[in-house]
Design an enzyme around this catalytic site. Structure first.
Site, mmCIF file in Angstrom:
data_model
loop_
_atom_site.group_PDB
_atom_site.id
_atom_site.type_symbol
_atom_site.label_atom_id
_atom_site.label_comp_id
_atom_site.label_asym_id
_atom_site.label_seq_id
_atom_site.Cartn_x
_atom_site.Cartn_y
_atom_site.Cartn_z
ATOM 1 N N LYS A 193 0.833 -1.218 0.000
ATOM 2 C CA LYS A 193 0.000 0.000 0.000
ATOM 3 C C LYS A 193 0.862 1.261 0.000
ATOM 4 O O LYS A 193 0.629 2.182 -0.766
ATOM 5 C CB LYS A 193 -0.939 0.015 1.224
ATOM 6 C CG LYS A 193 -1.900 -1.148 1.289
ATOM 7 C CD LYS A 193 -2.905 -0.988 2.419
ATOM 8 C CE LYS A 193 -2.296 -1.066 3.814
ATOM 9 N NZ LYS A 193 -1.876 -2.420 4.220
ATOM 10 N N ARG A 268 -9.756 0.650 9.536
ATOM 11 C CA ARG A 268 -9.474 -0.759 9.794
ATOM 12 C C ARG A 268 -10.610 -1.427 10.545
ATOM 13 O O ARG A 268 -10.571 -2.641 10.744
ATOM 14 C CB ARG A 268 -8.194 -0.889 10.612
ATOM 15 C CG ARG A 268 -6.914 -1.093 9.771
ATOM 16 C CD ARG A 268 -5.722 -0.954 10.695
ATOM 17 N NE ARG A 268 -4.570 -1.748 10.341
ATOM 18 C CZ ARG A 268 -3.451 -1.253 9.821
ATOM 19 N NH1 ARG A 268 -3.381 0.027 9.508
ATOM 20 N NH2 ARG A 268 -2.409 -2.020 9.608
ATOM 21 N N ARG A 307 11.511 -6.987 4.463
ATOM 22 C CA ARG A 307 11.481 -5.546 4.765
ATOM 23 C C ARG A 307 12.056 -5.293 6.157
ATOM 24 O O ARG A 307 12.764 -4.308 6.380
ATOM 25 C CB ARG A 307 10.041 -5.021 4.679
ATOM 26 C CG ARG A 307 9.927 -3.539 4.993
ATOM 27 C CD ARG A 307 8.533 -2.994 4.696
ATOM 28 N NE ARG A 307 7.593 -3.266 5.780
ATOM 29 C CZ ARG A 307 6.299 -2.916 5.750
ATOM 30 N NH1 ARG A 307 5.781 -2.344 4.676
ATOM 31 N NH2 ARG A 307 5.513 -3.167 6.767
ATOM 32 N N ARG A 313 11.642 -1.871 11.736
ATOM 33 C CA ARG A 313 10.336 -1.933 12.411
ATOM 34 C C ARG A 313 10.243 -3.182 13.266
ATOM 35 O O ARG A 313 10.412 -4.299 12.758
ATOM 36 C CB ARG A 313 9.204 -1.924 11.374
ATOM 37 C CG ARG A 313 8.865 -0.540 10.890
ATOM 38 C CD ARG A 313 7.785 -0.559 9.838
ATOM 39 N NE ARG A 313 6.527 -1.181 10.279
ATOM 40 C CZ ARG A 313 5.390 -1.105 9.591
ATOM 41 N NH1 ARG A 313 5.357 -0.431 8.458
ATOM 42 N NH2 ARG A 313 4.306 -1.699 10.053
ATOM 43 N N ARG A 325 -0.444 -9.703 12.856
ATOM 44 C CA ARG A 325 -0.961 -8.535 12.123
ATOM 45 C C ARG A 325 -1.857 -8.986 10.970
ATOM 46 O O ARG A 325 -2.901 -8.377 10.708
ATOM 47 C CB ARG A 325 0.197 -7.681 11.593
ATOM 48 C CG ARG A 325 0.868 -6.868 12.682
ATOM 49 C CD ARG A 325 2.227 -6.370 12.260
ATOM 50 N NE ARG A 325 2.169 -5.460 11.128
ATOM 51 C CZ ARG A 325 3.201 -5.227 10.309
ATOM 52 N NH1 ARG A 325 4.354 -5.854 10.498
ATOM 53 N NH2 ARG A 325 3.073 -4.396 9.319
#
Ligand code: AMP
Length: 369
Positions: A193, A268, A307, A313, A325
């Protein structure tokens, strides 16, 4: 939505609602007037529809007359009231009820009171279908008020914008903001996204708001919001709705002149989707589409782990947090597909392929909107 001259107007008060209110006013006034035969005085031009409907609903004998005043130029009420047709009959000793379509500044009403100053009427009452309390600057008592409305320009049911709109049987309110294109970019964590939003915001001149990015910015700057969000984010859980909604609203307000938004990571939950609709509505706008990037779970896990090696992160570093998640997405977020499908606003796009290929797929959906 309708267009009159250069301006757009949206439906505001239905014909049915107006009818009910006029009915209520007719009964209320008839009860107060009792056995007297009142003279209803309409203020032209705007009041012709109210007067017509009102007297048809008035249950007892009455007289009707008009005076003609002019105050509006375009969408601005002017101080300078012109008396075009004054009183044409003697109203000495009579019970007079002024029937107005709308009272806003009260300037027209002041002129009406001047007209009646030297008339020896028995009583003078003021009735109005619409009243804008925020605009009213006078002290004259309003005896009968149909509907209080906010201080925004309206047309229809006798009210015009530079001559047009008087014939509409319902009321429309002016649309003040320019047209916006608002997209919800949707998909599980790792669907791409953020990457795609970066291309789309340039191409379509939109403001990109990623709630995840805003939270991370707040965490980095150790704000109170950041500290609160961190405990949820580190575990891959959703931050509570009200916190997220307030933050999103503030981000949208910061970009007042935007041509539109790409919402990424929001909404969400259903509560967030509903609050977003309200926010868009307050801007005379709407969500045009939810565009969802569809990617298989195992590809997502792989992408996020790789990533995590460079992003730093916490929630990308651990496979079980990543899976949590993704599970949160299917548990709580995927229901939004139904929310937007029900409005024919859901568009699924294959999220597997090169970045360029996926941008082309997304663009073709947006260009069709
Ligand atoms: P993202 O960068 O979109 O993957 O979001 C990272 C984390 O930020 C999520 O796992 C949540 O903890 C939090 N977050 C982001 N957007 C929202 C939202 N709309 N509602 C609740 N939590 C959110």
């Amino acid at each position: 939505m309708i267009k009159l001259h250069d301006k757009y107007f949206k439906p505001f008060i239905s014909a049915k609602e107006i009818d009910d209110v006029i009915q209520r006013l007719a009964i209320e006034i008839a009860e107060d007037v009792g056995d007297e035969i009142p003279v209803f005085v309409g203020i032209l031009n705007g009041s012709f529809m109210v007067v017509s409907d009102f007297v048809k609903k008035y249950p007892k004998p009455c007289e009707v007359t008009f005076i003609k005043l002019a105050s509006y130029e375009g969408v601005k009420s002017t101080e300078d009231i012109q008396r075009l047709i004054g009183l044409t009959q003697d109203l000495t000793g009579r019970t007079v009820v002024i029937l107005e379509d709308i009272i806003d500044t009260g300037n027209t009403l002041a002129e009406v009171h001047r007209i009646f100053e030297n008339e020896k009427v028995k009583s003078l009452k003021i009735a109005t279908l619409f009243y804008k309390p925020e605009a009213y600057k006078k002290d004259y008592k309003l005896h009968y008020v149909g509907i209080e409305i906010p201080n925004k320009f309206i047309v229809g049911f006798g009210l015009d914008y530079s001559g047009l709109g008087r014939n509409l049987p319902e009321i429309y309110q002016i649309k003040e903001t320019q047209h916006m294109t608002n997209l919800v970019l949707f998909g599980p964590p790792g669907a791409g996204k953020g990457t795609q939003a970066d291309f789309l915001k340039e191409k379509y001149n939109l403001v990109h708001i990623s709630t995840g990015d805003v939270f991370r910015y707040n965490i980095k700057n150790e704000t109170a919001l950041g500290m609160l969000a961190k405990s949820y984010m580190d575990k891959g859980e959703l931050v509570p709705d009200q916190v997220t909604i307030d933050m999103l609203n503030a981000e949208v307000e910061k970009n007042a002149g935007a041509k539109g938004f790409i919402f990424d990571g929001f909404p969400r939950t259903n509560a967030q989707a509903e609050s977003l609709d309200k926010l868009m509505d307050s801007k005379d706008s709407q969500i045009d589409a939810m565009i969802a990037l569809e990617v298989d779970d195992e590809i997502l896990v792989e992408r996020l782990l790789s990533r995590g090696k460079t992003s730093g992160r916490v929630d990308d570093a651990d496979e079980s947090i990543i899976r949590n998640r993704i599970a949160e997405y299917y548990d709580k977020t995927a229901i939004l597909k139904d929310f937007y499908s029900a409005q024919n606003k859901y568009f699924g796009v294959d999220g597997v392929g090169s970045i360029e290929e996926i941008t082309v797929r997304l663009s073709s959906v947006i260009d069709e909107l």
